[in-house]
Design a protein around this motif. Structure first.
Motif, mmCIF file in Angstrom:
data_model
loop_
_atom_site.group_PDB
_atom_site.id
_atom_site.type_symbol
_atom_site.label_atom_id
_atom_site.label_comp_id
_atom_site.label_asym_id
_atom_site.label_seq_id
_atom_site.Cartn_x
_atom_site.Cartn_y
_atom_site.Cartn_z
ATOM 1 N N GLY A 161 6.045 38.186 42.962
ATOM 2 C CA GLY A 161 6.609 37.397 44.059
ATOM 3 C C GLY A 161 8.121 37.398 44.128
ATOM 4 N N HIS A 162 8.781 37.821 43.060
ATOM 5 C CA HIS A 162 10.243 37.882 43.074
ATOM 6 C C HIS A 162 10.754 39.087 43.856
ATOM 7 N N LEU A 163 9.851 40.025 44.179
ATOM 8 C CA LEU A 163 10.254 41.199 44.946
ATOM 9 C C LEU A 163 10.054 40.942 46.434
ATOM 10 N N PRO A 164 11.066 41.149 47.273
ATOM 11 C CA PRO A 164 10.950 40.890 48.711
ATOM 12 C C PRO A 164 9.850 41.737 49.338
ATOM 13 N N GLU A 165 9.076 41.130 50.227
ATOM 14 C CA GLU A 165 7.952 41.841 50.837
ATOM 15 C C GLU A 165 8.400 42.944 51.788
ATOM 16 N N ASN A 166 9.643 42.872 52.299
ATOM 17 C CA ASN A 166 10.118 43.851 53.280
ATOM 18 C C ASN A 166 10.988 44.949 52.680
ATOM 19 N N GLU A 167 11.019 45.033 51.360
ATOM 20 C CA GLU A 167 11.842 46.045 50.710
ATOM 21 C C GLU A 167 10.976 46.973 49.870
ATOM 22 N N ASN A 168 11.469 48.192 49.683
ATOM 23 C CA ASN A 168 10.777 49.149 48.821
ATOM 24 C C ASN A 168 11.095 48.840 47.366
ATOM 25 N N ASN A 169 10.070 48.884 46.509
ATOM 26 C CA ASN A 169 10.280 48.583 45.097
ATOM 27 C C ASN A 169 9.245 49.289 44.239
ATOM 28 N N HIS A 170 9.641 49.544 42.998
ATOM 29 C CA HIS A 170 8.702 49.996 41.994
ATOM 30 C C HIS A 170 7.868 48.784 41.571
ATOM 31 N N VAL A 171 6.551 48.925 41.547
ATOM 32 C CA VAL A 171 5.668 47.816 41.168
ATOM 33 C C VAL A 171 4.668 48.290 40.122
ATOM 34 N N ASP A 172 3.999 47.330 39.501
ATOM 35 C CA ASP A 172 3.025 47.667 38.463
ATOM 36 C C ASP A 172 1.725 48.213 39.060
ATOM 37 N N VAL A 173 1.185 47.509 40.064
ATOM 38 C CA VAL A 173 -0.154 47.838 40.566
ATOM 39 C C VAL A 173 -0.147 47.893 42.088
ATOM 40 N N LEU A 174 -0.817 48.900 42.640
ATOM 41 C CA LEU A 174 -0.991 49.033 44.086
ATOM 42 C C LEU A 174 -2.446 48.766 44.442
ATOM 43 N N SER A 175 -2.673 48.243 45.628
ATOM 44 C CA SER A 175 -4.033 47.969 46.071
ATOM 45 C C SER A 175 -4.744 49.255 46.464
ATOM 46 N N ALA A 176 -6.004 49.394 46.015
ATOM 47 C CA ALA A 176 -6.794 50.574 46.365
ATOM 48 C C ALA A 176 -7.220 50.573 47.826
#
Length: 230
Positions: A161-176
């Motif tokens: 949740g600390h990552l803005p929803e409208n920005e590109n970011n490296h994340v741990d898990v993506l939804s299938a």
């Protein structure tokens, strides 16, 4: 060929037509193919879809193989440089596929990408970007701390949740529900682990992508609609 779109269908006849039409529209400026793997639907999906979409490749299973096995089944007959695993209850925006491929081309460290998913009312779906479901992250979610402090790096880490929803970011898990991956990467990690019938396979895939030294990216500037539950 640039892209293979693989959709696993199970009793989603009322939704998959809209999905397929949106995919065909989004593929207009790309070289691509659509592969639908049907897991023994009982709602007449086979009879309904086949005549309407003659240019789609169909695999009709006699049993429900589960999500992971069906995805791997579709990937084995795919020809794209990239492969998109997509839920049948999604609706793509016009340029989303091209935008994802452009991101790959400018980010050689990207192993897989996901996008900003919205529900039918346009509300952001938090599962678009997730952290690892560690014991602490799961505890905070289960006991409501994630909901109370959604933007916290600590309490909100289940959904990052600390990552803005409208920005590109490296994340741990993506939804299938929407995950695009380089075909060569998918082959190197051995595809989805078929011991997962449904759910959890995206978390496992993320781990094996990371072990190759590649990243999973969330694209906050690219949106699709995910109706969920379809």
């Amino acid at each position: 060929m640039e892209l293979s779109v693989i959709i696993v269908n199970y009793n989603s006849k009322l939704l998959i037509e809209t999905c397929l039409l949106s995919v065909k529209k989004a593929l207009e400026n790309l070289s691509g193919e659509i592969i639908v793997v049907d897991n023994n639907s009982s709602d007449g999906s086979k009879e309904y879809m086949s005549p309407k979409f003659a240019d789609v490749k169909f695999i009709f299973n006699n049993v429900n193989l589960g999500f992971a096995r069906a995805c791997n089944q579709g990937s084995k007959i795919s020809s794209g440089q990239y492969v998109l695993f997509l839920n049948p209850d999604t609706i793509l925006s016009g340029t989303c596929l091209k935008d994802c491929i452009s991101f790959f081309e400018s980010h050689p460290d990207a192993g897989a990408v996901g996008v900003r998913m919205l529900d039918a009312k346009g509300n952001f779906l938090k599962e678009s970007k997730r952290g690892l479901p560690s014991p602490s992250a799961s505890f905070y979610k289960l006991f409501g701390l994630t909901a109370m402090f959604p933007g916290s790096r600590t309490f909100g880490k289940y959904y990052q949740g600390h990552l803005p929803e409208n920005e590109n970011n490296h994340v741990d898990v993506l939804s299938a529900a929407f995950i695009m991956i380089k075909t060569e990467v998918f082959e190197k990690v051995g595809g989805f682990d078929e011991s997962f019938f449904m759910y959890g396979e995206d978390i496992d895939l993320r781990l094996r992508i990371s072990q190759l030294g590649l990243k999973n990216y969330y694209l906050g500037k690219v949106s699709v609609t995910h109706l969920k539950g379809g």
